[in-house]
Design an enzyme around this catalytic site. Sequence first.
Site, short mmCIF file in Angstrom:
data_model
loop_
_atom_site.label_atom_id
_atom_site.label_comp_id
_atom_site.label_asym_id
_atom_site.label_seq_id
_atom_site.Cartn_x
_atom_site.Cartn_y
_atom_site.Cartn_z
CB THR A 147 -8.27 -20.37 -2.80
OG1 THR A 147 -8.46 -21.46 -3.71
CG2 THR A 147 -8.33 -20.89 -1.38
CD GLU B 105 -3.88 -26.87 2.05
OE1 GLU B 105 -5.00 -26.37 2.33
OE2 GLU B 105 -3.13 -27.38 2.89
CD1 TRP C 24 -15.17 -28.22 9.75
CD2 TRP C 24 -13.53 -27.96 8.25
NE1 TRP C 24 -14.45 -27.11 10.10
CE2 TRP C 24 -13.43 -26.93 9.20
CE3 TRP C 24 -12.61 -28.00 7.21
CZ2 TRP C 24 -12.46 -25.95 9.15
CZ3 TRP C 24 -11.64 -27.03 7.16
CH2 TRP C 24 -11.57 -26.02 8.12
CD GLU D 225 26.97 -34.92 8.73
OE1 GLU D 225 27.08 -35.29 7.55
OE2 GLU D 225 26.29 -33.93 9.08
CE LYS E 117 -9.77 -19.77 -14.54
NZ LYS E 117 -10.45 -18.43 -14.59
#
Length: 365
Positions: free
Chosen positions: A202, A296, A176, A55, A300
């Site tokens: 990961t 990501e 990929w 605003e 598990k």
Amino acid sequence: MNISNDLEGMTLALEWAAKGLYTTSPNPHIGCVIVRDGQVIGAGVTQQAGSDHAEIQALKDAQARGHDVRGATAYVTLEPCNHHGRTPPCSDALVRAGLGRVVAAMEDPNPLVAGQGMAKLAAAGIEISTGLLADQAYELNIGFFSRMTRGLPWVRMKSAASLDGMTALHNGVSQWITGPEARADGHAWRARACAILTGIGTVKADDPQLNVRAVETPRQPRRIVVDSKLDIDPSAKVLQGGGTWIAAAVSDPQKEAALRAVGAEIILLPNASGKVDLPELMRELGRRQINELHVEAGGKLNGSLIREGCVDELLVYLAPTLLGDAQGMFALPALTDLAHKQLLKFHEVKQIGEDLRILARFTHQ
């Protein structure tokens, strides 16, 4: 630009709100458009925390362009704030400016506002209206609404898989499965999140940077690693640049010192099993003003988060390929009765390049 009705005005305000998708956290993404006699005379989007709200930006824009806003209509995607936070109340600024009408898509879920902003405008003689394109405004700020109403971030779990639901070969190869368009789209979802979470598995397997690279953003999300035993190597890429939060279950002063030396913060949250208390981690992230959490991780941790009710939405990219016997998306226990299956609802299904993007929400939300 000509605005002939309220729908067009709010649609444009939502377009302005989307300009702040990567920048406004922990504030909501808000757009404001000021219209007089069918002409847009000012527009703005909420800036980074501590700077102007939408605003104020719109009022300044109108002033810079030499327009008088008295009696004009302001379209704003969320109720103007009515409290002193990092900035003064926007409702006061609109009253002082002499607006004739304010149309808000939704009331602010923040209990410090919650209708009071619109009430102040009405008390000052400004015509008010709420509810126009509320669903669209909610989707833009789903994480902010989650944190304000539940004290929890909106948790979106991303996974890229083959059509038979596999994310990597048993030898770990995964690059990929999906195409470049899907990978870039995934980075756009990363960019809008306040934080990105992964697990130590990961980090060890892929050593990811866990940042946004495929789209331009002035702000990188916070990185979080669930690492119960503090097994992370201080040289891991996810720690580079500092600021990473590590959720652990055991205290190890020597490891903690090494991690703090590279700018990491340790959050100790053990559960009764000696693992990280995931529901409590979500509550802690809510307290730390995380609106949207982008997960990501491997199968598990994904399975643990789902099993413990920590996930609101799945963001799944499916490639038109089959991998056969490989690693799956979610490590969940086997069922003996279909009555125990977890239910989701498709929110959106869209083709991205050669791949399919599915947004599915758990029905317990």
